[in-house]
Design a protein around this motif. Structure first.
Motif, PDB file in Angstrom:
ATOM      1  N   ASP A  25       0.914  -1.275   0.038  1.00 30.21           N
ATOM      2  CA  ASP A  25       0.005  -0.009   0.088  1.00 30.21           C
ATOM      3  C   ASP A  25       1.096   1.229  -0.205  1.00 30.21           C
ATOM      4  OD1 ASP A  25      -1.883   1.788   0.300  1.00 30.21           O
ATOM      5  OD2 ASP A  25      -2.516   1.211   2.448  1.00 30.21           O
ATOM      6  N   LEU A  26       1.917   1.413   0.747  1.00 29.01           N
ATOM      7  CA  LEU A  26       2.726   2.489   1.102  1.00 29.01           C
ATOM      8  C   LEU A  26       3.417   2.679  -0.265  1.00 29.01           C
ATOM      9  CD1 LEU A  26       3.776   2.263   4.758  1.00 29.01           C
ATOM     10  CD2 LEU A  26       2.096   3.882   3.863  1.00 29.01           C
ATOM     11  N   LYS A  27       3.974   1.584  -0.840  1.00 26.87           N
ATOM     12  CA  LYS A  27       4.912   1.905  -2.031  1.00 26.87           C
ATOM     13  C   LYS A  27       4.204   2.255  -3.230  1.00 26.87           C
ATOM     14  CE  LYS A  27       7.270  -2.300  -1.280  1.00 26.87           C
ATOM     15  NZ  LYS A  27       8.273  -3.092  -1.568  1.00 26.87           N
ATOM     16  N   GLN A  28       2.814   1.603  -3.139  1.00 29.59           N
ATOM     17  CA  GLN A  28       2.085   2.242  -4.511  1.00 29.59           C
ATOM     18  C   GLN A  28       1.619   3.483  -4.469  1.00 29.59           C
ATOM     19  OE1 GLN A  28      -1.063  -1.003  -4.078  1.00 29.59           O
ATOM     20  NE2 GLN A  28       0.128  -2.284  -5.751  1.00 29.59           N
ATOM     21  N   THR A  29       1.417   3.950  -3.174  1.00 31.56           N
ATOM     22  CA  THR A  29       1.033   5.443  -3.018  1.00 31.56           C
ATOM     23  C   THR A  29       1.893   6.524  -2.937  1.00 31.56           C
ATOM     24  OG1 THR A  29       0.594   5.064  -0.734  1.00 31.56           O
ATOM     25  CG2 THR A  29      -1.307   4.735  -1.955  1.00 31.56           C
ATOM     26  N   SER A  30       3.243   6.046  -2.898  1.00 30.55           N
ATOM     27  CA  SER A  30       4.447   6.907  -2.565  1.00 30.55           C
ATOM     28  C   SER A  30       4.702   8.119  -3.659  1.00 30.55           C
ATOM     29  CB  SER A  30       5.577   5.938  -2.189  1.00 30.55           C
ATOM     30  OG  SER A  30       6.277   5.257  -3.248  1.00 30.55           O
ATOM     31  N   MET A  31       4.322   7.635  -4.693  1.00 31.53           N
ATOM     32  CA  MET A  31       4.404   8.679  -5.717  1.00 31.53           C
ATOM     33  C   MET A  31       3.707   9.967  -5.608  1.00 31.53           C
ATOM     34  SD  MET A  31       6.908   7.604  -7.410  1.00 31.53           S
ATOM     35  CE  MET A  31       7.840   6.014  -7.129  1.00 31.53           C
ATOM     36  N   ASP A  32       2.606   9.783  -4.979  1.00 34.41           N
ATOM     37  CA  ASP A  32       1.476  10.936  -4.948  1.00 34.41           C
ATOM     38  C   ASP A  32       1.318  11.346  -3.421  1.00 34.41           C
ATOM     39  OD1 ASP A  32      -1.452  11.766  -6.521  1.00 34.41           O
ATOM     40  OD2 ASP A  32      -0.986  12.283  -4.479  1.00 34.41           O
ATOM     41  N   GLU A  33       1.812  12.456  -3.237  1.00 34.99           N
ATOM     42  CA  GLU A  33       2.074  13.175  -1.831  1.00 34.99           C
ATOM     43  C   GLU A  33       0.846  12.760  -0.993  1.00 34.99           C
ATOM     44  OE1 GLU A  33       4.078  16.562  -1.225  1.00 34.99           O
ATOM     45  OE2 GLU A  33       3.579  16.573   0.969  1.00 34.99           O
ATOM     46  N   GLU A  34      -0.417  13.349  -1.435  1.00 37.21           N
ATOM     47  CA  GLU A  34      -1.724  13.307  -0.943  1.00 37.21           C
ATOM     48  C   GLU A  34      -2.212  11.787  -0.569  1.00 37.21           C
ATOM     49  OE1 GLU A  34      -5.200  15.502  -2.348  1.00 37.21           O
ATOM     50  OE2 GLU A  34      -3.723  17.153  -2.472  1.00 37.21           O
ATOM     51  N   GLU A  35      -1.964  10.945  -1.631  1.00 36.29           N
ATOM     52  CA  GLU A  35      -2.487   9.591  -1.439  1.00 36.29           C
ATOM     53  C   GLU A  35      -1.549   9.051  -0.383  1.00 36.29           C
ATOM     54  OE1 GLU A  35      -3.452   6.274  -4.462  1.00 36.29           O
ATOM     55  OE2 GLU A  35      -2.849   7.940  -5.882  1.00 36.29           O
ATOM     56  N   TYR A  36      -0.086   9.207  -0.588  1.00 37.29           N
ATOM     57  CA  TYR A  36       0.714   8.718   0.506  1.00 37.29           C
ATOM     58  C   TYR A  36       0.368   8.809   1.825  1.00 37.29           C
ATOM     59  CZ  TYR A  36       5.083   7.215   2.489  1.00 37.29           C
ATOM     60  OH  TYR A  36       6.370   6.553   3.089  1.00 37.29           O
ATOM     61  N   ILE A  37      -0.119  10.183   2.076  1.00 40.58           N
ATOM     62  CA  ILE A  37      -0.378  10.595   3.442  1.00 40.58           C
ATOM     63  C   ILE A  37      -1.861   9.900   4.001  1.00 40.58           C
ATOM     64  CG2 ILE A  37      -1.404  12.777   4.654  1.00 40.58           C
ATOM     65  CD1 ILE A  37       0.673  14.481   2.953  1.00 40.58           C
ATOM     66  N   ARG A  38      -2.496   9.938   2.982  1.00 37.51           N
ATOM     67  CA  ARG A  38      -3.757   9.170   3.368  1.00 37.51           C
ATOM     68  C   ARG A  38      -3.701   7.720   3.785  1.00 37.51           C
ATOM     69  NH1 ARG A  38      -6.937  11.940  -0.373  1.00 37.51           N
ATOM     70  NH2 ARG A  38      -6.387  10.547  -2.095  1.00 37.51           N
ATOM     71  N   SER A  39      -2.396   6.898   3.093  1.00 39.50           N
ATOM     72  CA  SER A  39      -2.171   5.732   3.492  1.00 39.50           C
ATOM     73  C   SER A  39      -1.425   5.497   4.753  1.00 39.50           C
ATOM     74  CB  SER A  39      -1.180   5.004   2.262  1.00 39.50           C
ATOM     75  OG  SER A  39      -1.713   4.998   0.816  1.00 39.50           O
TER      76      SER A  39
END
Ligand SMILES: Nc1ncnc2c1ncn2[C@@H]1O[C@H](COP(=O)(O)OP(=O)(O)O)[C@@H](O)[C@H]1O
Ligand SMILES: [Mg+2]
Ligand SMILES: [Zn+2]
Length: 246
Positions: A143-157
């Motif tokens: 989950d964290l790796k998949q979202t780490s490219m997009d800051e907002e998504e990463y924070i949500r994760s």
């Protein structure tokens, strides 16, 4: 009066009679609070059902599947010394949790009941109205790796793993952790460490192996555990899945 009319009147009366109203909690009539006289004043205080209701809601948010909800202290069978000790330590940990806010580490042999004891512990904490969320380490990392490219998504994760009052991270360090994994793991553990937010960690790694992998992460975990580390002894004979075979 004819019988049909009589029955109708009876039914109507029953429907409106106060005794017939079914409350989940008759004490507070499902309001969640009751009135009490304190120092001569009438004050509203939380009804005891409120805690139960909140704990049911917490259960629903726990991330546990039905099968996992069966893994309780009651269903954990004790047939040797180390199982007795593991169960007693975990029960003690749950009992003292509200004072200690400690973390719990369950380390050792695959199939020996680490996840079972971890789930039993979190169910006990939920009963006592502490919010706990179950997450698998592997799916957290994905989950964290998949979202780490997009800051907002990463924070949500990140929030999924940072916000729960207690996080049960199952199978910590499963697979071969890479340098990139380390950054994500550090982020979660360090944030929880700084906020004093406990974790339950199950892992096949020993404490030494975790420290060798990353001392900064390992030492934070150990500190948070305040001595609550349960070792599940190595050996195929301790793998519950193989009982009767080995
Ligand atoms: N002492 C025990 N009593 C009852 N069931 C157990 C016991 N130990 C393990 N199990 C069951 O065996 C299976 C494997 O245990 P699990 O907790 O997943 O092991 P681990 O997480 O250490 O790999 C699970 O279904 C678990 O409920
Ligand atoms: Mg497990
Ligand atoms: Zn009530």
């Amino acid at each position: 009066m004819d019988a049909a009319l009589l029955n109708r009147i009876k039914a109507t009366l029953e429907k409106h009679s106060p005794e017939q109203i079914k409350y989940d909690c008759p004490k507070c009539e499902d309001r969640g609070y009751i009135f009490k006289i304190q120092d001569g004043y009438e004050v509203a205080v939380a009804c005891e059902c409120l805690e139960k209701k909140q704990s049911i809601e917490k259960m629903e948010r726990s991330g546990l599947t039905e099968a996992f909800k069966q893994r309780t202290f009651k269903t954990f069978i004790v047939s040797n010394e180390w199982q007795l000790e593991a169960k007693a330590k975990a029960m003690d940990y749950s009992k003292n949790f509200k004072e200690t806010k400690a973390s719990l580490m369950l380390s050792g042999q695959p199939g020996s009941g680490k996840t079972h004891i971890g789930v039993a512990t979190m169910l006990r904490l939920i009963e006592n109205n502490t919010g706990c969320v179950y997450r698998e380490y592997i799916s957290m990392l994905t989950d964290l790796k998949q979202t780490s490219m997009d800051e907002e998504e990463y924070i949500r994760s990140l929030e999924k793993y940072i916000n729960p009052p207690v996080l049960f991270l199952d199978d910590f360090l499963k697979g071969e952790p890479t340098v990139a994994d380390r950054k994500h793991v550090y982020k979660i553990i360090n944030t929880r460490y700084l906020k004093s937010m406990p974790m339950i960690i199950s892992t096949e790694k020993s404490v030494k192996e975790i420290l060798n992998w990353d001392e900064a992460i390992g030492s934070r975990l150990i500190e948070m555990c305040q001595g609550n580390v349960i070792e599940f002894p190595r050996g195929l004979e301790n793998n519950y899945r193989l009982r009767g075979v080995i």
